[in-house]
Design a protein around this motif. Structure first.
Motif, mmCIF file in Angstrom:
data_model
loop_
_atom_site.group_PDB
_atom_site.id
_atom_site.type_symbol
_atom_site.label_atom_id
_atom_site.label_comp_id
_atom_site.label_asym_id
_atom_site.label_seq_id
_atom_site.Cartn_x
_atom_site.Cartn_y
_atom_site.Cartn_z
ATOM 1 N N GLU A 9 79.307 -62.367 23.378
ATOM 2 C CA GLU A 9 79.699 -61.006 23.019
ATOM 3 C C GLU A 9 79.863 -60.142 24.268
ATOM 4 O O GLU A 9 80.770 -59.306 24.339
ATOM 5 C CB GLU A 9 78.677 -60.377 22.068
ATOM 6 N N THR A 10 79.011 -60.331 25.246
ATOM 7 C CA THR A 10 79.096 -59.557 26.485
ATOM 8 C C THR A 10 80.291 -59.987 27.323
ATOM 9 O O THR A 10 81.051 -59.143 27.820
ATOM 10 C CB THR A 10 77.795 -59.722 27.299
ATOM 11 N N VAL A 11 80.476 -61.297 27.467
ATOM 12 C CA VAL A 11 81.519 -61.818 28.356
ATOM 13 C C VAL A 11 82.919 -61.592 27.789
ATOM 14 O O VAL A 11 83.866 -61.368 28.549
ATOM 15 C CB VAL A 11 81.266 -63.318 28.653
ATOM 16 N N LYS A 12 83.078 -61.606 26.476
ATOM 17 C CA LYS A 12 84.426 -61.484 25.915
ATOM 18 C C LYS A 12 85.047 -60.115 26.180
ATOM 19 O O LYS A 12 86.265 -59.969 26.112
ATOM 20 C CB LYS A 12 84.440 -61.832 24.431
ATOM 21 N N THR A 13 84.239 -59.121 26.533
ATOM 22 C CA THR A 13 84.789 -57.802 26.845
ATOM 23 C C THR A 13 85.108 -57.640 28.327
ATOM 24 O O THR A 13 85.698 -56.637 28.718
ATOM 25 C CB THR A 13 83.795 -56.702 26.432
ATOM 26 N N LEU A 14 84.737 -58.617 29.139
ATOM 27 C CA LEU A 14 84.973 -58.530 30.579
ATOM 28 C C LEU A 14 86.396 -58.949 30.926
ATOM 29 O O LEU A 14 87.013 -59.724 30.186
ATOM 30 C CB LEU A 14 83.988 -59.436 31.325
ATOM 31 N N PRO A 15 86.893 -58.488 32.067
ATOM 32 C CA PRO A 15 88.199 -58.983 32.532
ATOM 33 C C PRO A 15 88.119 -60.487 32.808
ATOM 34 O O PRO A 15 87.039 -61.032 33.061
ATOM 35 C CB PRO A 15 88.421 -58.213 33.836
ATOM 36 N N GLU A 16 89.265 -61.150 32.767
ATOM 37 C CA GLU A 16 89.320 -62.611 32.891
ATOM 38 C C GLU A 16 88.666 -63.116 34.171
ATOM 39 O O GLU A 16 87.891 -64.080 34.139
ATOM 40 C CB GLU A 16 90.779 -63.069 32.828
ATOM 41 N N HIS A 17 88.936 -62.489 35.299
ATOM 42 C CA HIS A 17 88.370 -62.977 36.566
ATOM 43 C C HIS A 17 86.850 -62.799 36.605
ATOM 44 O O HIS A 17 86.137 -63.625 37.153
ATOM 45 C CB HIS A 17 89.041 -62.291 37.772
ATOM 46 N N THR A 18 86.343 -61.742 35.994
ATOM 47 C CA THR A 18 84.892 -61.540 35.940
ATOM 48 C C THR A 18 84.249 -62.549 34.996
ATOM 49 O O THR A 18 83.177 -63.090 35.285
ATOM 50 C CB THR A 18 84.569 -60.104 35.488
ATOM 51 N N ALA A 19 84.891 -62.822 33.877
ATOM 52 C CA ALA A 19 84.383 -63.832 32.942
ATOM 53 C C ALA A 19 84.366 -65.198 33.612
ATOM 54 O O ALA A 19 83.443 -65.992 33.393
ATOM 55 C CB ALA A 19 85.231 -63.855 31.684
ATOM 56 N N ALA A 20 85.362 -65.469 34.457
ATOM 57 C CA ALA A 20 85.397 -66.745 35.183
ATOM 58 C C ALA A 20 84.221 -66.842 36.147
ATOM 59 O O ALA A 20 83.647 -67.921 36.327
ATOM 60 C CB ALA A 20 86.713 -66.888 35.936
#
Length: 72
Positions: A9-20
């Motif tokens: 839930e936390t990661v899905k709201t992050l930008p793609e590069h931050t989630a990576a």
């Protein structure tokens, strides 16, 4: 909600590069854990190898063990 769901839930709201980056971090933790387990296993096997042949293995007889405990 379990930990994995909370992370998702936390990661899905992050930008793609931050989630990576989060994924890279999680994968590095997993790899470190696997390395630590491998090192612990190698150390345990080395300790066992050090004492190989020093002890005689024999079948354990539970009844004989109880007989030794009886004091007359």
């Amino acid at each position: 909600m379990n930990i994995a769901e909370r992370i998702y839930e936390t990661v899905k709201t992050l930008p793609e590069h931050t989630a990576a980056e989060v994924l890279d971090f999680a994968e590095s933790l997993k790899a470190k854990q696997a390395d630590d387990e491998r090192i612990r296993r190698e150390n345990a096997l080395a300790t066992l190898a050090k004492y190989r042949g020093r002890f005689k293995a024999s079948k354990f007889n539970r009844e004989e063990c109880y007989d030794r405990l009886i004091v007359n």
